[in-house]
Write a protein that holds these residues in place. Sequence first.
Motif, mmCIF file in Angstrom:
data_model
loop_
_atom_site.group_PDB
_atom_site.id
_atom_site.type_symbol
_atom_site.label_atom_id
_atom_site.label_comp_id
_atom_site.label_asym_id
_atom_site.label_seq_id
_atom_site.Cartn_x
_atom_site.Cartn_y
_atom_site.Cartn_z
ATOM 1 N N UNK A 1 1.038 2.635 4.796
ATOM 2 C CA UNK A 1 1.807 3.184 5.925
ATOM 3 C C UNK A 1 2.256 2.112 6.909
ATOM 4 N N UNK A 2 2.573 0.960 6.399
ATOM 5 C CA UNK A 2 3.116 -0.137 7.210
ATOM 6 C C UNK A 2 4.624 0.064 7.338
ATOM 7 N N UNK B 1 -2.062 -5.595 7.949
ATOM 8 C CA UNK B 1 -3.054 -4.521 7.900
ATOM 9 C C UNK B 1 -2.432 -3.137 7.861
ATOM 10 N N UNK B 2 -3.257 -2.133 7.549
ATOM 11 C CA UNK B 2 -2.806 -0.744 7.453
ATOM 12 C C UNK B 2 -2.119 -0.306 8.743
ATOM 13 N N UNK B 3 -1.049 0.417 8.616
ATOM 14 C CA UNK B 3 -0.380 1.016 9.759
ATOM 15 C C UNK B 3 0.314 0.042 10.692
ATOM 16 N N UNK C 1 0.800 -1.220 0.000
ATOM 17 C CA UNK C 1 0.000 0.000 0.000
ATOM 18 C C UNK C 1 0.830 1.265 0.000
ATOM 19 N N UNK C 2 0.155 2.404 -0.110
ATOM 20 C CA UNK C 2 0.859 3.679 -0.217
ATOM 21 C C UNK C 2 1.587 4.006 1.071
ATOM 22 N N UNK C 3 2.743 4.656 0.915
ATOM 23 C CA UNK C 3 3.501 5.141 2.053
ATOM 24 C C UNK C 3 4.121 4.065 2.921
ATOM 25 N N UNK D 1 -4.294 -4.568 11.475
ATOM 26 C CA UNK D 1 -3.985 -3.144 11.320
ATOM 27 C C UNK D 1 -3.504 -2.584 12.644
ATOM 28 N N UNK D 2 -2.446 -1.811 12.612
ATOM 29 C CA UNK D 2 -1.973 -1.122 13.808
ATOM 30 C C UNK D 2 -1.201 -1.981 14.785
ATOM 31 N N UNK D 3 -1.076 -3.294 14.573
ATOM 32 C CA UNK D 3 -0.363 -4.168 15.519
ATOM 33 C C UNK D 3 1.141 -4.108 15.268
#
Length: 484
Positions: free
Chosen positions: A407-408, A423-425, A380-382, A440-442
């Motif tokens: 954003x990972x 997941x994202x981030x 994904x992006x970033x 996400x977020x983990x």
Amino acid sequence: MSQFDVTPPTAVVVLAAGQGTRMKSTLPKVLHRVAGRSLLGHVLSSAEPLNAANTIVVVGHGRELVAEELSAIAPTATTAVQTEQNGTGHAVAVALESAPTVTGGSVLVLAGDTPLLTSQDLQNLIAVHAGAGATILTARLANPFGYGRIVRDTDATVSAIVEERDATDEQRAIDEVNSGVYVFDLELLRDALTKIGTSNSQGEQYLTDVIGVLRDAGHVVRAVETAEAHILGVNDRRQLATAGAVLRERINDSWMLAGVTMVDPTSVWIDSTVTVEPDAVILPNVLLTGSTTIAAGAHIGPDSSLNNTAVGPDASVVRTTATDAVIGAKATVGPYTYLRPGTVLETGAKAGGFVEMKNAHLGEGAKVPHLSYVGDATIGEGTNIGAATVFVNYDGVAKHHTTIGSHVRVGSDSMLVAPITIGDGAYTAAGSVITDDVPAGAMAVARARQRNILDWVVRRRPGSKSAQAAVADSTHTNGSGEGA
Ligand code: UD1
Ligand code: CA
């Protein structure tokens, strides 16, 4: 290409039945390639803007392979089979017999091994021809040896073409030669071909003998000169390389005149099928092949080979090998980077040093800066992929996909064992072997905990430089040895 304003010939006949013995090749001569096309492909593309209604290619040696090439590059062309190579006159007769309903107007005859002819040469030939029985494309050569010589009358029309082997000493001194490219009045040619014999040193039916027949019947034969480099026929591999070099120079000149910077055009090889936009900059040792396109402001090179690859505006591609890839606007690639089929870098994405990618989609601004393998992945992006990460896409039997959100942060030296989704981030810890999905977020940590065995070196390597250095270190703890 622009359409020319000369009357289109009724037919184009290309002679391509010969074996090309001097190529020492299992491939028919006309299928050898320079600048991204077969020799035959170059000849056909020079004739294409003339818009002839019929194209007939005379095939013989390797005719299945030649027919296969034609179906790819000129599907509307027809073939006429010349089973025995009884000469250029016989070859043209075979072509015309194969097309009895093609009548009237003019016929352009080309050889399949002259890749340097230009559309402009053919347009000039046809323009001068108007009203003549035949018109020949000629050139003046410093060394005319081997070619048919053009014998001109006092009024500059042509009275005969004499082959080297059949020429007198006086005729051999003529420096104007037959290129093997002609335009004929179609009906006059059909008729004249029935009147040529085989009384020459090779016992063949020479197309060149048609000139004498037309003259004897009172028809005018004209000649148009072009530059020596345009008529080069490829007979051996040295001439193949020469043709390649001439095409390289022509192609590079035309791109430079169109606004492309080339630091060293002698080391830049661009197929005739490639496009480059103005303000692209091409550094030394660059090969651009196939359907590659380079957008404005992109910097390519040094030392890069891009095949069927689209490079977007202002992208930078350094010391890279890429095939069937898409490099987006402002993306950066290299050095020492290998982009394999299915790689797509969106705007501003990065594939850095010693990175290999295959079937990988990098979102906007995503980065794989160092020493990584990315196979079968969507990123994904970033997102940033840490140094030395491997996308473990192959289990020994099948390939699996990895999907990474936006954003990972993937830690350095990670193994991402596909199939997985991150997941994202999310973050992953450096050195992890990630085998399960990461929400996400983990933060995913998948590695053994570190333990330090104190004083191991002092005890097990006593007296060594390492042990001395350890003892001398003020931070050294003269400990009991954790877990010793
Ligand atoms: C021919 C011309 C010569 C000219 C030269 C230019 C004749 C007799 N001579 O000589 O005046 O200066 O080209 O390069 O035409 N081919 C066939 N079937 C055949 C014979 C030839 O298809 O039976 C094809 C060859 O594959 C080749 C082309 O015709 O593509 C020319 O034949 P080639 O034998 O090379 O003619 P040259 O001796 O070079
Ligand atoms: Ca020849």
